[in-house]
Write an enzyme that holds these catalytic residues in place. Structure first.
Site, PDB file in Angstrom:
ATOM      1  N   ARG B  40       0.756  -1.559  -0.181  1.00 25.91           N
ATOM      2  CA  ARG B  40      -0.293  -0.143   0.052  1.00 25.91           C
ATOM      3  C   ARG B  40       0.576   1.059   0.126  1.00 25.91           C
ATOM      4  O   ARG B  40       1.289   1.823   1.212  1.00 25.91           O
ATOM      5  CB  ARG B  40      -0.979   0.050   1.639  1.00 25.91           C
ATOM      6  CG  ARG B  40      -1.867   1.220   1.109  1.00 25.91           C
ATOM      7  CD  ARG B  40      -2.505   0.947   2.973  1.00 25.91           C
ATOM      8  NE  ARG B  40      -3.773   2.110   2.762  1.00 25.91           N
ATOM      9  CZ  ARG B  40      -3.915   3.537   3.129  1.00 25.91           C
ATOM     10  NH1 ARG B  40      -2.116   3.774   2.966  1.00 25.91           N
ATOM     11  NH2 ARG B  40      -3.727   4.384   3.131  1.00 25.91           N
ATOM     12  N   SER B 109     -12.710  -2.560   2.664  1.00 21.63           N
ATOM     13  CA  SER B 109     -12.583  -1.816   3.633  1.00 21.63           C
ATOM     14  C   SER B 109     -14.192  -1.772   4.014  1.00 21.63           C
ATOM     15  O   SER B 109     -14.697  -0.916   3.243  1.00 21.63           O
ATOM     16  CB  SER B 109     -11.953  -0.357   3.517  1.00 21.63           C
ATOM     17  OG  SER B 109     -10.188  -0.848   3.823  1.00 21.63           O
ATOM     18  N   LYS B 138      -3.444   6.990   8.266  1.00 22.30           N
ATOM     19  CA  LYS B 138      -3.681   7.026   6.613  1.00 22.30           C
ATOM     20  C   LYS B 138      -4.449   8.431   7.561  1.00 22.30           C
ATOM     21  O   LYS B 138      -5.773   8.134   7.966  1.00 22.30           O
ATOM     22  CB  LYS B 138      -4.948   5.798   6.694  1.00 22.30           C
ATOM     23  CG  LYS B 138      -4.387   4.377   6.370  1.00 22.30           C
ATOM     24  CD  LYS B 138      -5.700   3.724   5.812  1.00 22.30           C
ATOM     25  CE  LYS B 138      -5.215   1.956   6.170  1.00 22.30           C
ATOM     26  NZ  LYS B 138      -6.581   1.054   5.021  1.00 22.30           N
TER      27      LYS B 138
HETATM   28 NI    NI Z   1     -11.758   3.652   3.536  1.00 19.95          NI
END
Ligand code: NI
Lengths: 212, 212
Positions: B40, B109, B138
């Protein structure tokens, strides 16, 4: 055989569309004679790209044009686009070809003779050659390659190519004189006050150049 | 059947790796017992993702772990990853499944009960549930959903799930007590001074929770 008329290749740019709807702008370009439209929006999510791609594909096909997705092979497959356009930093062409199969169109941007020559040996359907002139449409654009690269590619390579980068009604005749049979534009059409008229004018130049 | 041990799911984050090589950090996590590693990296080009993906896949498989690519179905296919992880704004799961075929792993997700319930009806192999706790890994993370969503998903849904978001050695026992059997982490492992020790500690908690 894939039917592929690259003569007027219009690339989307929502940020250049002067607040007008992307779909309306691209339809106006198709009315004016765009033969290919490309979805190239760097700020959309995957889901937004899918929605825009589905709509643009329907639109392109309604006008007998070809629909290409920039960069994202997965989005191209998801919306069953006619093909994908890759940059030098994107997924390698051979991998894209393997994922997409033999029937989808694959284009590759090239910015030098070496890149164009190398691209001509890959399983691509066309290459982009440019930027011919300085351009502000792509903030990440390379240095202009000028008309000499267009001339050399036209003379020495048999792969179909599209000249791109800063091309407009004021300079397109130089590009055609250098041997280009196809031109790609963003702002010259997408940012024009009258999109259809701008596309038609360029298309007429290209058609004239092809007859000459 | 796909073999899928989600128990310790480690997501890459070059910007958190404290200047260490991504590959070295991920290998240290695998030594410590990571069962899944996910690529990622939001700032890599397609070509760089392919290079990193090929290397991480080899690494994961050498340790008997699963290799997942975030977001990009095309990159996952290009490197023949074990699967892809999608967010709510990415390519829709049904399209991803069609492109990837039945054998690749697809994760999604979810950030609410509604999303988790909807996801459980899609052709996914697992879902992420979170962020459980506040997280800085994030920048675009949603509001924390807390342990209550973990509890509800554990109780009411049969889809395999991974709890994610701000989980570390200090709070993992609460997450396991809420019913999670799998945890995903970024910074708790990737940013740890001793990556292997950090992974091993979390893995031991998960294994202990599974026995309890
Ligand atoms: Ni998300």
């Amino acid at each position: 055989m894939k039917k592929l008329d690259l003569s007027l290749y219009v690339i989307s740019g929502q940020h250049l569309a002067q607040g007008r709807e992307l779909l309306a702008v691209m339809e106006a370009a198709l009315v004016g004679g765009a033969t290919v439209i490309q979805l190239r929006e760097k700020n959309l999510s995957g889901r937004e790209l899918v929605a825009a791609g589905l709509a643009l594909k329907e639109l392109a096909h309604r006008y007998g044009a070809t629909f290409i997705v920039n960069d994202r092979v997965d989005i191209a497959l998801a919306v069953d686009a006619d093909g994908v356009h890759l940059g030098q930093d994107d997924l390698p062409v051979t991998m894209a070809r393997q994922i997409m199969g033999p029937d989808k169109i694959i284009g590759l941007s090239t910015h030098s003779w070496e890149q164009a020559l190398a691209a001509s040996k890959l399983p691509v359907d066309y290459i982009g050659v440019g930027p011919v002139f300085p351009t502000s449409s792509k903030p990440d654009a390379e240095k202009p390659v000028g008309l000499s690269l267009v001339q050399r590619v036209a003379r020495e390579l048999s792969v179909p190519f599209v000249a791109i980068g800063g091309i407009n009604a004021g300079n397109i005749q130089q590009v055609l004189a250098a041997g280009a049979r196809n031109v790609a534009v963003i702002s010259a059409v997408v940012a024009a006050p009258d999109v259809t008229a701008a596309a038609r004018e360029l298309k007429n130049f290209v058609a004239g150049g092809r007859k000459a």
